[in-house]
Design a protein around this motif. Sequence first.
Motif, short mmCIF file in Angstrom:
data_model
loop_
_atom_site.label_atom_id
_atom_site.label_comp_id
_atom_site.label_asym_id
_atom_site.label_seq_id
_atom_site.Cartn_x
_atom_site.Cartn_y
_atom_site.Cartn_z
N ALA A 158 -1.57 17.17 -1.67
CA ALA A 158 -2.35 16.16 -2.40
C ALA A 158 -2.42 16.53 -3.88
O ALA A 158 -2.18 15.69 -4.75
CB ALA A 158 -3.75 16.05 -1.80
N VAL B 91 -5.54 14.45 -10.11
CA VAL B 91 -6.73 13.68 -10.51
C VAL B 91 -7.31 12.94 -9.30
O VAL B 91 -8.50 13.03 -9.00
CB VAL B 91 -6.38 12.68 -11.62
CG1 VAL B 91 -7.57 11.80 -11.94
CG2 VAL B 91 -5.92 13.42 -12.87
N ALA B 92 -6.42 12.24 -8.58
CA ALA B 92 -6.89 11.51 -7.40
C ALA B 92 -7.46 12.47 -6.36
O ALA B 92 -8.42 12.16 -5.67
CB ALA B 92 -5.76 10.68 -6.81
N SER B 93 -6.87 13.66 -6.26
CA SER B 93 -7.37 14.64 -5.30
C SER B 93 -8.80 15.03 -5.65
O SER B 93 -9.67 15.12 -4.79
CB SER B 93 -6.50 15.90 -5.31
OG SER B 93 -5.17 15.57 -5.02
N ARG B 94 -9.03 15.27 -6.94
CA ARG B 94 -10.37 15.66 -7.38
C ARG B 94 -11.35 14.54 -7.11
O ARG B 94 -12.46 14.76 -6.61
CB ARG B 94 -10.31 15.98 -8.87
CG ARG B 94 -11.55 16.60 -9.37
CD ARG B 94 -11.34 17.46 -10.60
NE ARG B 94 -12.66 17.84 -11.05
CZ ARG B 94 -13.28 17.29 -12.07
NH1 ARG B 94 -12.70 16.48 -12.78
NH2 ARG B 94 -14.51 17.60 -12.38
N PHE B 95 -10.95 13.30 -7.40
CA PHE B 95 -11.81 12.16 -7.13
C PHE B 95 -12.08 12.02 -5.64
O PHE B 95 -13.06 11.41 -5.24
CB PHE B 95 -11.18 10.86 -7.67
CG PHE B 95 -11.49 10.59 -9.12
CD1 PHE B 95 -10.72 11.16 -10.12
CD2 PHE B 95 -12.55 9.78 -9.48
CE1 PHE B 95 -11.00 10.92 -11.45
CE2 PHE B 95 -12.83 9.53 -10.82
CZ PHE B 95 -12.06 10.10 -11.80
N SER B 96 -11.19 12.56 -4.81
CA SER B 96 -11.38 12.49 -3.37
C SER B 96 -12.16 13.68 -2.83
O SER B 96 -12.25 13.86 -1.63
CB SER B 96 -10.04 12.40 -2.65
OG SER B 96 -9.28 11.34 -3.15
N GLY B 97 -12.64 14.51 -3.73
CA GLY B 97 -13.48 15.63 -3.30
C GLY B 97 -12.73 16.91 -3.02
O GLY B 97 -13.31 17.87 -2.51
N VAL B 98 -11.43 16.97 -3.34
CA VAL B 98 -10.68 18.21 -3.14
C VAL B 98 -11.02 19.16 -4.29
O VAL B 98 -11.02 18.76 -5.46
CB VAL B 98 -9.16 17.93 -3.12
CG1 VAL B 98 -8.37 19.22 -3.05
CG2 VAL B 98 -8.81 17.03 -1.96
N ASN C 249 0.84 16.03 -5.65
CA ASN C 249 1.16 14.63 -5.89
C ASN C 249 0.32 14.01 -6.98
O ASN C 249 0.80 13.26 -7.80
CB ASN C 249 0.97 13.82 -4.60
CG ASN C 249 2.25 13.71 -3.80
OD1 ASN C 249 3.21 13.13 -4.26
ND2 ASN C 249 2.26 14.31 -2.63
N ASN C 250 -0.96 14.28 -6.95
CA ASN C 250 -1.87 13.65 -7.90
C ASN C 250 -3.17 14.44 -7.94
O ASN C 250 -4.07 14.21 -7.15
CB ASN C 250 -2.11 12.19 -7.49
CG ASN C 250 -2.90 11.43 -8.53
OD1 ASN C 250 -3.58 12.03 -9.37
ND2 ASN C 250 -2.82 10.12 -8.48
#
Lengths: 328, 498
Positions: A201, A207-214, A204-205
């Motif tokens: 994740a 920023v999106a991972s962080r926004f998803s709580g990773v 791949n992205n």
Amino acid sequence: MSSVNIQTEKKFSLQTFFFQWEWLLLLIFVMINIINAHLSPYYLNTFTLLDATMGFLDKAFIALPMAFVIIFGDIDISVGSTVALSSVVMAVLYNAGVPMYLAMLACLSVGLICGFINGILIVKFKELSAIIVTLSTMILYRGIAYIILENQAAGGFPQWFSFLGWGYIKGIPFILALFAVTALVFAFLLHKTTFGRKVYAIGNNAVASRFSGVKVDKMKVIVFTLTGFMTAVASLFLTSKMGSTRPNIASGYELDAIAMVVLGGVSTSGGKGRMIGVILSIFIVGLLRYGLGLINVSSQIVLIIIGLLLIVSVMISSLNIRMGKSKE
Amino acid sequence: MSKYILELKGITKTFPGVKALDNVCFQLKPGEIHALMGENGAGKSTFIKIITGVHQPDEGEIYFKGEQVVIDNPNDSKKLGIAAIYQHATSYPDLSVTENIFIGHEYICPQTKRLLWKKMNAKAQEYLDELGANFESTTMMKALSVAQQQIVEIAKALSANAEVIIMDEPTSSLTTSESEDLYRIAESLRDSGTSIIFISHRFEDMYRLADIVTVLRDSKYIGTWGVNEVSNEDLIKAMVGREITQLFPEKKRVLGKEILKVHGLGKIGYFSDISFTLRKGEILGLTGLVGAGRTELCQAIFGIHSYDKGHIYLEGSEVEINHPSDAMQLGIGYLPEDRQAQGLILEWGLEKNISLSALDKISRNGWLNKKEEIKIAKRLADKVNVKARSVFDLAKQLSGGNQQKVVVAKLLTADLKIIILDEPTKGVDVGAKSAIFEIMTDLAVQGYAIIMISSEMPEILGMSDRILVMREGRITAEMTGEEASQERILEAAMKKTA
């Protein structure tokens, strides 16, 4: 309810099944074995094959976590220096009277710390790319190794220590057995756990991972620390094989490890690649080097050949991506 | 010779799925300051990009000094003498003012091809003096303030012999006195015969400066008036006065008890002194102009950014949120504005995208259960009615509206109490919009508390139980859904700083 029915079955497609990088690797692997067998009548002999693996598997322990690093889209070029520093620390401690098992523990700890420092620097200084951070620590760690031992050799390890590099368990080289177990663990970690999923994740992205709580930063520190630790494991094997150490050992290890990973189909832009490919390419690079050694090709020529192999494989994989794109 | 320097007739421009401009007309006289107004997304930017050659119109004609022209690229418009100055100066910070002014049309010695710096420096200084600038042409660009950089941009336009200068929200980041300087420069340019197209959200800019105003709304041309002939009310009506269709489900929710309380939240440079509450089952609309600090505020609540001051209380007890994972643990979810960059992994299938924020739900001791993952993905994708062939379809293959539904499905994997939606309908078509509104209403009825950030007036009015308006990092108005009107919101969003 919903009128559209979303399928949950994966359709099997022959095209996608055969359109995989690993098939090409398998082909190369078989070809190298055929060529090697032609070069030396003794090659296709269980003992020779097993013996060959002892020569290159130390690097393979670095390639496994390096795959995680490169899936992030990062890179770690400090591993060769980490091998040298951890090995030198172990030798110096042992020669100062520290028991061997404690010296070995120190070796692993040094690797762990080196990796941890890389991870922290990369996470804290986001404007620096991983290649710049590890370039700096590559010089730093090597420099410390030189300060500790100066340009000397140190060794005189106990007899049992050589078992790591040269020993057999039930007819199988110890290093091969341990590598098999470790490779399995890493393959499971990457493909079957939430940890591996997060690695993909982030690659791949981020920023999106962080926004998803990773927890992106935490993951990066863990992976770089793991790389440092596994590098120290490689250092144990290398030192055991050589019987002594110098501050200049393992130079170029980073390049071999990265070559193994990239040839294995892991994209340097992150997010893609599988462990099976990496494992195949570890054997491809290793046996290629062994075969070239059989016909006394000089080590410089070996480097040229590996370089060419890498360029061709990157070219083919980018072709792969373009073909995949044009299909849409 | 035409009496217009620039005339556009029947300009239509369609992007995939969106009609950005629909039969727009515009006439500009020499020596005129012409204001162009409209809401966010009314089509102003696209219109400017047509004039500057960034986009080409699908239909319509452009006349320059009475002759029909085709503007294929930015170079063509430059050659005609059209220059644009953007909100954020597009300069080279590490080069000097002279270099910035002459980039692309340097003075070059014909024989040796040497750059004639002395000559350029002198000429640049001449332009700067003409514009009343208080800095030298040899200054580094990055040493200048935003206002000074804008003067350089204007000098650049002059050096390219521009006869039409477009200013896109030039005053948005200027102080009052800097704006006054800019007005003065614009007036002196007008008096020397240059035409100016002036885009601004500030009414005071328009009244102070423009002779004539053209309004766009929903990609269409609404009208052109003399500034002194039109009242403020009529102008606002022209900008926002669209009919609200039956896009919005009925509001028949029971509001529960207070769940979130934000008190005195502040982050220097972004927002300050923010206090509000949120109840269960409530949809709170958060609006204001782009850049008012709405996204930054909500991202601070979600743990993406930090805040310097203030407190956040969840169900009565104070909480500390340092990372999105903290927020999600507490039951706060956030749907980011840019779904492609922040919400999705485009190369992944739906099932992996949906499960990413709930990996612990589909795993035991860290081991993934892919069957469970597919089951959850299927259930949630059906719940929000994603149109896809299978759960393995890649996110990038879906339409914008379906991508947005996948991001919503992602939120539903976690046990949320509060859902923050940042521009949830941005760039999705009407059908998907109404589907998203329906989902929102459903969620609110189920007891979720929802904060919806939106720049679109109708959806703020159509969806919200209560509305907060932000301007320049502060809440400037709070009103209930019943008492709200487009005029009131716009007034609060654009109110002149005292």
